[in-house]
Design an enzyme around this catalytic site. Structure first.
Site, PDB file in Angstrom:
ATOM      1  N   LYS A   1       4.320   0.717   9.451  1.00 47.59           N
ATOM      2  CA  LYS A   1       4.457   1.987   8.742  1.00 47.59           C
ATOM      3  C   LYS A   1       3.838   3.141   9.525  1.00 47.59           C
ATOM      4  O   LYS A   1       4.323   4.259   9.466  1.00 47.59           O
ATOM      5  CB  LYS A   1       3.803   1.886   7.360  1.00 47.59           C
ATOM      6  CG  LYS A   1       4.718   1.196   6.360  1.00 47.59           C
ATOM      7  CD  LYS A   1       4.128   1.229   4.976  1.00 47.59           C
ATOM      8  CE  LYS A   1       3.137   0.106   4.807  1.00 47.59           C
ATOM      9  NZ  LYS A   1       2.658  -0.045   3.435  1.00 47.59           N
TER      10      LYS A   1
ATOM     11  N   GLU B   1       0.869  -1.173   0.000  1.00 46.99           N
ATOM     12  CA  GLU B   1       0.000   0.000   0.000  1.00 46.99           C
ATOM     13  C   GLU B   1       0.910   1.228   0.000  1.00 46.99           C
ATOM     14  O   GLU B   1       1.819   1.319   0.830  1.00 46.99           O
ATOM     15  CB  GLU B   1      -0.877   0.005   1.267  1.00 46.99           C
ATOM     16  CG  GLU B   1      -1.816   1.184   1.227  1.00 46.99           C
ATOM     17  CD  GLU B   1      -2.754   1.282   2.421  1.00 46.99           C
ATOM     18  OE1 GLU B   1      -2.727   0.408   3.300  1.00 46.99           O
ATOM     19  OE2 GLU B   1      -3.505   2.278   2.435  1.00 46.99           O
TER      20      GLU B   1
ATOM     21  N   ARG C   1       5.879 -12.953   9.386  1.00 49.55           N
ATOM     22  CA  ARG C   1       6.518 -11.693   9.015  1.00 49.55           C
ATOM     23  C   ARG C   1       7.833 -11.548   9.758  1.00 49.55           C
ATOM     24  O   ARG C   1       8.080 -12.224  10.756  1.00 49.55           O
ATOM     25  CB  ARG C   1       5.589 -10.503   9.254  1.00 49.55           C
ATOM     26  CG  ARG C   1       5.093 -10.306  10.680  1.00 49.55           C
ATOM     27  CD  ARG C   1       4.481  -8.910  10.853  1.00 49.55           C
ATOM     28  NE  ARG C   1       3.512  -8.574   9.820  1.00 49.55           N
ATOM     29  CZ  ARG C   1       3.351  -7.350   9.301  1.00 49.55           C
ATOM     30  NH1 ARG C   1       4.098  -6.353   9.700  1.00 49.55           N
ATOM     31  NH2 ARG C   1       2.446  -7.116   8.410  1.00 49.55           N
TER      32      ARG C   1
HETATM   33  P1  ATP Z   1       2.870  -2.284   7.943  1.00 49.68           P
HETATM   34  O1  ATP Z   1       2.239  -3.086   9.027  1.00 49.68           O
HETATM   35  O2  ATP Z   1       4.314  -2.044   8.113  1.00 49.68           O
HETATM   36  O3  ATP Z   1       2.123  -1.049   7.575  1.00 49.68           O
HETATM   37  P2  ATP Z   1       1.649  -3.645   5.813  1.00 49.68           P
HETATM   38  O4  ATP Z   1       1.538  -5.113   5.820  1.00 49.68           O
HETATM   39  O5  ATP Z   1       0.420  -2.874   6.092  1.00 49.68           O
HETATM   40  O6  ATP Z   1       2.865  -3.237   6.703  1.00 49.68           O
HETATM   41  P3  ATP Z   1       1.760  -3.445   3.017  1.00 49.68           P
HETATM   42  O7  ATP Z   1       2.179  -2.304   2.173  1.00 49.68           O
HETATM   43  O8  ATP Z   1       0.343  -3.849   3.003  1.00 49.68           O
HETATM   44  O9  ATP Z   1       2.232  -3.109   4.462  1.00 49.68           O
HETATM   45  O10 ATP Z   1       2.699  -4.697   2.752  1.00 49.68           O
HETATM   46  C1  ATP Z   1       2.968  -5.217   1.473  1.00 49.68           C
HETATM   47  C2  ATP Z   1       3.373  -6.649   1.619  1.00 49.68           C
HETATM   48  O11 ATP Z   1       4.512  -6.764   2.472  1.00 49.68           O
HETATM   49  C3  ATP Z   1       2.280  -7.476   2.255  1.00 49.68           C
HETATM   50  O12 ATP Z   1       2.112  -8.640   1.468  1.00 49.68           O
HETATM   51  C4  ATP Z   1       2.786  -7.813   3.623  1.00 49.68           C
HETATM   52  O13 ATP Z   1       2.374  -9.083   4.021  1.00 49.68           O
HETATM   53  C5  ATP Z   1       4.295  -7.753   3.447  1.00 49.68           C
HETATM   54  N1  ATP Z   1       4.938  -7.368   4.704  1.00 49.68           N
HETATM   55  C6  ATP Z   1       4.735  -6.245   5.421  1.00 49.68           C
HETATM   56  N2  ATP Z   1       5.452  -6.250   6.551  1.00 49.68           N
HETATM   57  C7  ATP Z   1       6.169  -7.409   6.541  1.00 49.68           C
HETATM   58  C8  ATP Z   1       7.118  -8.009   7.437  1.00 49.68           C
HETATM   59  N3  ATP Z   1       7.490  -7.404   8.564  1.00 49.68           N
HETATM   60  N4  ATP Z   1       7.633  -9.211   7.099  1.00 49.68           N
HETATM   61  C9  ATP Z   1       7.278  -9.819   5.948  1.00 49.68           C
HETATM   62  N5  ATP Z   1       6.393  -9.308   5.074  1.00 49.68           N
HETATM   63  C10 ATP Z   1       5.837  -8.123   5.353  1.00 49.68           C
HETATM   64 MG    MG Z   2      -1.282  -3.684   4.793  1.00 48.09          MG
END
Ligand code: ATP
Ligand code: MG
Length: 561
Positions: A269, A33, A259
């Site tokens: 984020k 995102e 993760r």
């Molecule tokens: P955050 O919690 O940091 O905002 P998010 O999952 O909301 O992260 P996205 O932009 O939706 O952020 O993430 C894109 C992809 O990266 C998703 O498929 C998510 O599963 C993966 N991802 C995010 N954080 C991690 C992590 N710490 N380890 C592995 N994969 C991750």
């Molecule tokens: Mg997300």
């Protein structure tokens, strides 16, 4: 690029699906995102998704999950594309956006209504929450759940036309308000949002929710394996339910993996955004941030981050990785690549009293003992040098082997020198100069009579040295888990390490270092790996310490238990 040698349960599944003929080609996607910069956790997902596509001859899409116009920004889109490319991956022509599918997603919404699988609900957001129930209590049906097909269609179309205010109506999937899985209690699939979307402007005022948009985007793109992190496990029944209700030709398989969690930092984020907006760090690319842009500015190479992702592997249960593992990967890579130089961070003057005042010499130094092909360079030497203040002690304890009154040490690539006198400031008693004698027969660093010294010091020639600013970094938080007390109401920002940045602004560097450009890596002999910062000025470069040469942190932890 190196092929991953690590097998894991996801690779096993893919291998089986290819050999059984279930799929001819593996298609994955990385779906960020654009509401912030990518962090090291995203690197795990990028390496996994792009890595399996590469290793199994498939393809990986970059898809922006841009369904929250208020939180998203083109700056984030640019940084994400830049970071994925920097990490070494290429989506080719496969760049997509959830917003590419808004028309189709709306059509699918109409279709769900027609199939009796969705309804317009006019409860307020608070009421929807109340009706949802809890983990231990079932939810209650919305009073709008049995609206007629016609009424639902009319209301949903009116929602799309912008005839209602935000929060007045939503479209919900009609599943089961008493399901033990809260995600299946008639989840909202469209909501009204009156905001400017960075790609579609104001053409839409209804936006699909993540769960609804994600599975359908995967299906439209004919993704074979939709790899996501563990927190989506409970969403998988909804992912499958939506695809089962609609006339789609592709039903991807969602597979969850753990993760990445790293200690001494935060990864969400939302939290990273607070560090930036509340001024605890300078920017998203502050070298203390776990963002890819921060790590890059700190001096991490793409190779070191890919190696890290390979080492941590991909598993099904959550764990916490030690920050020192990431630093280990930086050292391992930079040891092979970084040219060596001499720089003095906390200088004190050393004067060689028997060296002629107007003489200087060029001494030969090795650029990288790990790689002969990197050659040698000339380093100027003269009567007045700077050495590290820490490398001298007037009254040394037993285990201090470096310079002290009466003692002989080696100056790297130069000569043996013996300390004969210390000059102090009369008023303060501070050491101003260290006077030494040198032995001309030891040129290059070896004594013809094989006499030995216990220490070799780095130095720079005072007359030839450049000035530099050096920024030393430590962990951003003083707690391994900065969020551990959130439940007690203690904000993670309380645990910021006040000493995470130390700026040394009067360092001296050997002249060759002035030729490096922002982003270039080097090793300062005996001090660590450094990287030139974009803040550098022509007459005053700025260096970021990427990592020390050895892991001082792990040693301290071992000692203190
Ligand atoms: P955050 O919690 O940091 O905002 P998010 O999952 O909301 O992260 P996205 O932009 O939706 O952020 O993430 C894109 C992809 O990266 C998703 O498929 C998510 O599963 C993966 N991802 C995010 N954080 C991690 C992590 N710490 N380890 C592995 N994969 C991750
Ligand atoms: Mg997300």
């Amino acid at each position: 690029m190196e092929i991953s040698t690590q097998s894991n349960f996801i690779r096993d599944i893919i291998e089986k699906d290819l050999s059984s003929g279930k799929h001819d080609q593996v298609v994955t996607r990385f779906p960020p995102e654009p509401n912030g910069y990518l962090h090291i956790g995203h690197a795990k997902s990028i390496c996994l998704n792009f890595g399996v596509a590469r290793d199994f001859g498939g393809r990986c899409h970059l898809r922006f999950d841009d369904t929250n116009p208020r939180k998203e920004d083109p700056e984030y889109v640019r940084s994400i594309m830049n970071d994925v490319r920097w990490l070494g991956f290429d989506w080719g022509e496969h760049l997509y956006h959830a917003s590419d599918y808004f028309d189709q997603l709306y059509e699918y919404g109409l279709e769900l209504i027609k199939r009796g699988k969705a309804y317009v609900c006019s409860l307020s957001p608070q009421e929807i929450r109340q009706y949802r129930g809890t983990l231990t209590e079932p939810g209650k049906n919305s009073p709008f759940r049995d609206r007629s097909l016609d009424e639902n269609l009319k209301l949903f179309q009116a929602m799309k036309k912008g005839q209602f205010d935000e929060g007045t109506h939503v479209l919900r999937a009609k599943i089961d308000m008493s399901s033990p899985n809260i995600n299946l209690r008639d989840p909202v699939i469209f909501r009204i949002v009156n905001a400017d979307h960075h790609r579609t402007g104001y053409s839409w005022c209804i936006y699909p929710t993540y769960d609804y948009a994600h599975c359908l985007s995967d299906s439209i793109e004919e993704i074979t394996h939709s790899l996501c992190s563990l927190e989506f496990q409970d969403h998988r029944p909804l992912y499958d339910w939506i695809l089962d209700q609609l006339p789609v030709s592709c039903h991807p398989r969602q597979i969850e993996f753990a993760r990445l969690n790293l200690n001494y930092t935060v990864m969400s984020k939302r939290k990273l955004a607070r560090l930036v907006s509340e001024g605890h760090v300078r920017s998203w690319d502050d070298p203390r941030m776990p963002t890819l842009s921060g790590l890059r500015r700190r001096g991490y190479t793409p190779e070191s981050i890919r190696r890290f992702c390979d080492l941590i592997g991909v598993a099904k249960s959550d764990n916490i990785v030690d920050m020192s593992m990431l630093e280990y990967c930086a050292r391992e890579d930079l040891n092979k690549k970084a040219p060596r130089f001499m720089a003095v961070l906390n200088p004190v003057k050393l004067i060689i009293t028997n060296y002629p005042e107007d003489m200087d010499e060029e001494l030969e130094a090795i650029n990288n003992p790990e790689d002969e092909s990197m050659g040698t360079r000339k380093v100027p030497f003269s009567r007045e040098l700077y050495i590290e203040f820490d490398d001298f002690m007037e009254n040394p304890p037993k285990k201090f082997f470096r310079l002290a009154p009466g003692r002989e040490v080696r100056l790297r690539y130069a000569y043996f020198v013996t300390c004969e006198k210390v000059v102090k400031d009369q008023a303060t008693g501070d050491i101003r100069e260290i006077h030494c004698n040198y032995d001309p027969a030891t040129k290059g660093g070896d004594a013809p009579d094989n006499r030995r010294v216990k220490a070799t010091l780095h130095w720079v020639s005072a007359r030839h040295a450049g000035k530099a600013e050096v920024r030393l970094y430590d962990r951003l938080f003083s707690r391994a888990n900065p969020t551990e007390d959130e439940k007690k109401g203690i904000d993670f920002l309380e645990y910021i390490n006040p000493d995470s940045l130390k700026v040394l602004d009067s360092c001296f560097i050997e002249p060759g270092l002035a030729d490096l450009c922002p982003g270039d890596h080097c090793q300062f002999e005996r001090l660590g790996y450094f990287c030139v910062d974009p803040d550098s000025q022509p007459d005053k470069p700025v260096f970021n310490r990427t990592a020390t040469l050895r892991d001082a942190w792990a040693r301290i932890q071992k000692k203190t238990g």
